[in-house]
Motif scaffolding. Structure first.
Motif, PDB file in Angstrom:
ATOM      1  N   ILE A 255     -41.440  94.962 -11.286  1.00 26.18           N
ATOM      2  CA  ILE A 255     -40.615  95.968 -11.961  1.00 26.18           C
ATOM      3  C   ILE A 255     -39.874  95.361 -13.140  1.00 26.18           C
ATOM      4  O   ILE A 255     -39.759  95.982 -14.207  1.00 26.18           O
ATOM      5  CB  ILE A 255     -39.628  96.598 -10.952  1.00 26.18           C
TER       6      ILE A 255
ATOM      7  N   TYR B 184     -33.320  93.185  -5.538  1.00 30.85           N
ATOM      8  CA  TYR B 184     -34.128  93.414  -4.340  1.00 30.85           C
ATOM      9  C   TYR B 184     -33.335  93.046  -3.101  1.00 30.85           C
ATOM     10  O   TYR B 184     -32.364  92.291  -3.165  1.00 30.85           O
ATOM     11  CB  TYR B 184     -35.450  92.636  -4.414  1.00 30.85           C
TER      12      TYR B 184
ATOM     13  N   TYR C  23     -37.305 101.570  -5.295  1.00 28.28           N
ATOM     14  CA  TYR C  23     -38.758 101.437  -5.252  1.00 28.28           C
ATOM     15  C   TYR C  23     -39.177 100.642  -4.014  1.00 28.28           C
ATOM     16  O   TYR C  23     -38.645  99.557  -3.758  1.00 28.28           O
ATOM     17  CB  TYR C  23     -39.278 100.726  -6.497  1.00 28.28           C
TER      18      TYR C  23
ATOM     19  N   LEU D   9     -42.014  92.888  -5.578  1.00 31.19           N
ATOM     20  CA  LEU D   9     -41.818  94.119  -6.354  1.00 31.19           C
ATOM     21  C   LEU D   9     -40.727  93.933  -7.394  1.00 31.19           C
ATOM     22  O   LEU D   9     -40.824  94.478  -8.504  1.00 31.19           O
ATOM     23  CB  LEU D   9     -41.454  95.283  -5.432  1.00 31.19           C
TER      24      LEU D   9
ATOM     25  N   ILE E 160     -45.006 102.900 -11.602  1.00 30.99           N
ATOM     26  CA  ILE E 160     -43.625 102.534 -11.956  1.00 30.99           C
ATOM     27  C   ILE E 160     -43.268 103.040 -13.346  1.00 30.99           C
ATOM     28  O   ILE E 160     -42.194 103.616 -13.554  1.00 30.99           O
ATOM     29  CB  ILE E 160     -43.435 101.011 -11.858  1.00 30.99           C
TER      30      ILE E 160
ATOM     31  N   THR F  18     -35.041  97.533  -5.229  1.00 35.39           N
ATOM     32  CA  THR F  18     -36.355  97.513  -4.605  1.00 35.39           C
ATOM     33  C   THR F  18     -36.279  96.703  -3.326  1.00 35.39           C
ATOM     34  O   THR F  18     -35.262  96.075  -3.023  1.00 35.39           O
ATOM     35  CB  THR F  18     -37.424  96.969  -5.568  1.00 35.39           C
ATOM     36  N   SER F  19     -37.345  96.732  -2.573  1.00 32.87           N
ATOM     37  CA  SER F  19     -37.286  96.187  -1.218  1.00 32.87           C
ATOM     38  C   SER F  19     -37.420  94.672  -1.162  1.00 32.87           C
ATOM     39  O   SER F  19     -36.675  94.007  -0.447  1.00 32.87           O
ATOM     40  CB  SER F  19     -38.356  96.843  -0.341  1.00 32.87           C
TER      41      SER F  19
END
Length: 303
Positions: free
Chosen positions: A50, A62, A90, A46, A148, A41-42
């Motif tokens: 998640i 991430y 994501y 997040l 999600i 994920t970024s």
């Protein structure tokens, strides 16, 4: 010009990493066996959300380090390896990771999924572009969770019961957080419900909990911090007779320090917007960071 050059270098380095199939330690990605899905994920907010859903039935990593902000983060080649090795990448969406998303899509076949789908966007002032900071309202994070979990179930039907159970438990915690915020902000007089930070990131929070919000600039990717912008905030603070302003953990504090110096209004504390806090901060999780934010707002504005 610099970004074009950087993009070329990153793409070249990324293709070499993907072709070699090696991670940062130089071991083959094929040598790593992980139960469940591998999620990229970024950014850290997040990542925590998640992780609450996937639990121990997979791994989450991430890209944007804690302490940095995702609007204009410049990824390194090893970041692309994380995405390439993942089953899904994501992102928040709402154009938060636009540049990063374009680069990733050029070097990896990993699916990119926006978790903010279904959130009603709030536009940036003077711009048709949406404010991306939807996660700063727990009500919106419940939508993130729904998106999600449905995607996880589609990718890994064997884990459905785990994902749904974890998601329901987490949504109960988010509902408790939502109710707690409503209770806490009730102590702030209505005329003092104004959140002023460098980046006007709390629009969704303000809409849901009855706050006006202002920033020196609208979004970090448009960051300017001109004298005119700073003076506008100084005028607002003085006109509203506000008791406090705030700084963000991921943004240069000098602009709000200038506002404070020129108005005599103190900086009440740091708040978390684009990243969770480091170990020991009390804000290591999304729920923890939101509780810390609310405590800082209430302490600063209730007087």
């Amino acid at each position: 010009m610099f970004k074009k050059l950087l993009l070329s270098l990153l793409l070249a380095g990324s293709f070499m990493l993907v072709a070699c199939g090696e991670n940062e330690e130089g071991t083959s990605s094929d040598d790593t066996d992980t139960d469940g899905l591998t999620i990229a994920t970024s950014f850290s907010v997040l990542g925590d959300i998640i992780s609450q859903i996937i639990g121990e039935h997979g791994t989450v990593d991430y890209i944007v380090p804690i302490g940095e902000e995702p609007h204009e983060y410049e990824p390194v080649p090893s970041d692309f390896q994380k995405v390439t090795d993942a089953d899904v990448f994501y992102i928040n969406g709402l154009d938060l990771e636009e540049w990063l998303e374009k680069i990733v899509s050029n070097v990896s076949d990993t699916d990119i999924v926006e978790v903010s789908d279904g959130v009603t966007p709030i536009p940036l002032v003077g711009d048709d572009e949406a404010d991306p900071h939807a996660w700063l309202s727990p009500k919106n994070v419940m939508t993130y969770v729904d998106n999600i979990v449905e995607d996880l179930v589609e990718r890994d039907p064997d884990g459905e019961s785990i994902y749904r159970e974890n998601a329901e438990a987490y949504k109960s915690e988010l509902e408790e957080l939502d109710a707690w915020i409503e209770e806490q902000v009730a102590d702030i007089p209505e005329q003092q419900r104004v959140i002023i930070v460098s980046e006007n990131a709390f629009k969704y929070f303000g809409e849901d909990y009855g706050f006006d919000t202002e920033g020196v600039w609208e979004i970090n990717s448009h960051e300017e911090g001109t004298p005119q912008q700073v003076n506008r905030i100084i005028d607002i603070v003085e006109e509203r007779e506000l008791p406090a302003v705030f700084v963000e953990t991921t943004v240069d504090k000098r602009y709000m320090e200038t506002v404070s110096e020129n108005t005599g209004v103190p900086i009440a504390g740091e708040v978390y917007t684009d990243a969770v806090g480091p170990e020991g901060s009390g804000a290591e999780t999304y729920i923890g960071m939101m509780r810390e934010n609310v405590n800082v707002f209430v302490e600063g504005l209730k007087n």
